[in-house]
Enzyme design. Structure first.
Site, PDB file in Angstrom:
ATOM      1  N   PHE A 173       0.818  -1.217   0.000  1.00 40.28           N
ATOM      2  CA  PHE A 173       0.000   0.000   0.000  1.00 40.28           C
ATOM      3  C   PHE A 173       0.851   1.266   0.000  1.00 40.28           C
ATOM      4  CE2 PHE A 173       0.592   0.408   4.539  1.00 40.28           C
ATOM      5  CZ  PHE A 173       0.175   1.682   4.884  1.00 40.28           C
ATOM      6  N   TYR A 177      12.969  -8.078  13.079  1.00 39.43           N
ATOM      7  CA  TYR A 177      12.647  -7.049  12.089  1.00 39.43           C
ATOM      8  C   TYR A 177      13.525  -5.818  12.302  1.00 39.43           C
ATOM      9  CZ  TYR A 177       9.730  -3.418   9.845  1.00 39.43           C
ATOM     10  OH  TYR A 177       9.264  -2.359   9.090  1.00 39.43           O
ATOM     11  N   THR A 214       2.385  -9.482   0.712  1.00 42.53           N
ATOM     12  CA  THR A 214       1.379  -8.605   1.320  1.00 42.53           C
ATOM     13  C   THR A 214       0.880  -7.568   0.323  1.00 42.53           C
ATOM     14  OG1 THR A 214       3.120  -7.151   2.184  1.00 42.53           O
ATOM     15  CG2 THR A 214       2.296  -8.867   3.654  1.00 42.53           C
ATOM     16  N   ARG A 272       1.918 -10.365  23.159  1.00 39.39           N
ATOM     17  CA  ARG A 272       2.869 -11.276  22.531  1.00 39.39           C
ATOM     18  C   ARG A 272       4.302 -10.826  22.803  1.00 39.39           C
ATOM     19  NH1 ARG A 272      -0.231 -10.724  16.807  1.00 39.39           N
ATOM     20  NH2 ARG A 272       0.088  -8.547  17.422  1.00 39.39           N
ATOM     21  N   LEU A 291       4.478 -10.136  -3.918  1.00 39.35           N
ATOM     22  CA  LEU A 291       3.039 -10.168  -3.627  1.00 39.35           C
ATOM     23  C   LEU A 291       2.700 -10.987  -2.381  1.00 39.35           C
ATOM     24  CD1 LEU A 291       1.491 -10.471  -7.219  1.00 39.35           C
ATOM     25  CD2 LEU A 291       2.004  -8.408  -5.894  1.00 39.35           C
TER      26      LEU A 291
END
Length: 302
Positions: A11, A139, A35, A262, A33
């Site tokens: 996006f 990350y 996400t 989490r 592709l």
């Protein structure tokens, strides 16, 4: 101007592609592709469905010979990477493939979309660019590694770069993340999940404002001594507050389903944008309420 956009079907990437094409750029998108969505892509952009870690990505770089690269492709499913840190390795390998070719081709600039999550669970908020990095997730480790490789390639080979450390970007076409889930489920008459008690905070930036920062990065001098910028509003918003605002716009009841938090979660998150205002000429133009209305209207249309 020939521009390569990795992750350009996501996006943020697709809005960036639209802005580049509106400026007359010749744009090529590489996206696996995972996400991203093909329907997000501007039809004027050339497209290769490929993981940047694939050796064939180097061939595409040589074929396209871009003048500018926007590097947005990255593994973004943070909770899964906390469970299996190896998932982040493709992002690092793909970034190195890109930088090797940028060096060989003589790319004029690499704009890398990093993350404000690098600052971890700091108590000093809003966090500025000189704040210490805290590796709370794989990350963050991977993003910071690519930042360091960019600096290495700049110092050693003269590859110009800009790092934009995004806050929590949101807007039309977003399909992953808590906000997208809240909008999707509340729009369908259901309630959504919140991990923790909802008091975690985020700094929300509307996608059009993030894209403006991407465009401003083009004009930054290649000789800039420290081209790293926070792209945030400096405003903290709790998940409970966000959930209530979305429910209010949709005129539905806000009764989220709470679950134990989490591992690897960032508790508070807010970025100081003083440097971006001073040196990029950037500042956010959309309030959270305005951005949410635009996002929800776009979701309803789709």
């Amino acid at each position: 101007m020939r521009v390569l956009v990795t992750g350009g079907a996501g996006f943020i990437g697709s809005h960036t592609v639209d802005a580049l094409i509106a400026r007359g750029a010749d744009v090529v998108v590489v996206d696996r592709l995972s996400t991203g969505r093909r329907e997000n892509l501007n039809p004027k952009a050339a497209f290769y469905e490929l993981d940047i870690a694939d050796p064939a990505f180097e061939e595409i770089c040589l074929r396209v010979r871009p003048e500018v690269v926007y590097h947005l492709a990255f593994h973004v499913l943070v909770p899964k990477a906390v469970e299996n840190p190896i998932l982040e390795m493709d992002s690092i390998i793909g970034s190195l493939r890109l930088l090797q070719k940028a060096k060989e081709i003589g790319v004029r600039k690499v704009v890398f979309t990093s993350s404000g999550f690098l600052y971890g669970n700091t108590r000093r908020l809003p966090a500025s660019e000189d704040h210490p990095i805290e590796p709370v997730t794989p990350y963050v480790v991977a993003k910071h590694a690519v930042e360091n490789y960019l600096k290495f390639y700049s110092l050693t080979y003269g590859v110009p770069y800009v790092v934009l450390r995004y806050a929590a970007i949101y807007g039309p076409r977003q399909v992953t993340g808590a906000m997208a889930d809240y909008i999707r489920r509340l729009s369908a008459g259901m309630q959504a999940d919140i991990w923790g008690d909802g008091t975690k905070t985020r700094d929300y930036v509307y996608v059009a404002d993030a894209v403006e920062a991407n465009m401003l990065a083009l004009s930054l001098s290649a000789a800039h001594a420290n081209p790293v910028f926070n792209i945030g509003t400096g405003i903290e918003t709790t998940l409970n507050d966000l959930y209530g605002r979305i429910a209010g716009i949709l005129q539905v009841e806000a009764k989220p389903m709470y679950h134990p938090d989490r591992q690897g979660e960032q508790i508070r998150y807010c970025l100081d944008n003083t440097k971006a205002q001073r040196e990029l000429g950037w500042k956010p133009r959309h309030s959270l309420d305005d951005g949410l209305r635009l996002t929800i209207e776009a979701y309803k249309r789709r």
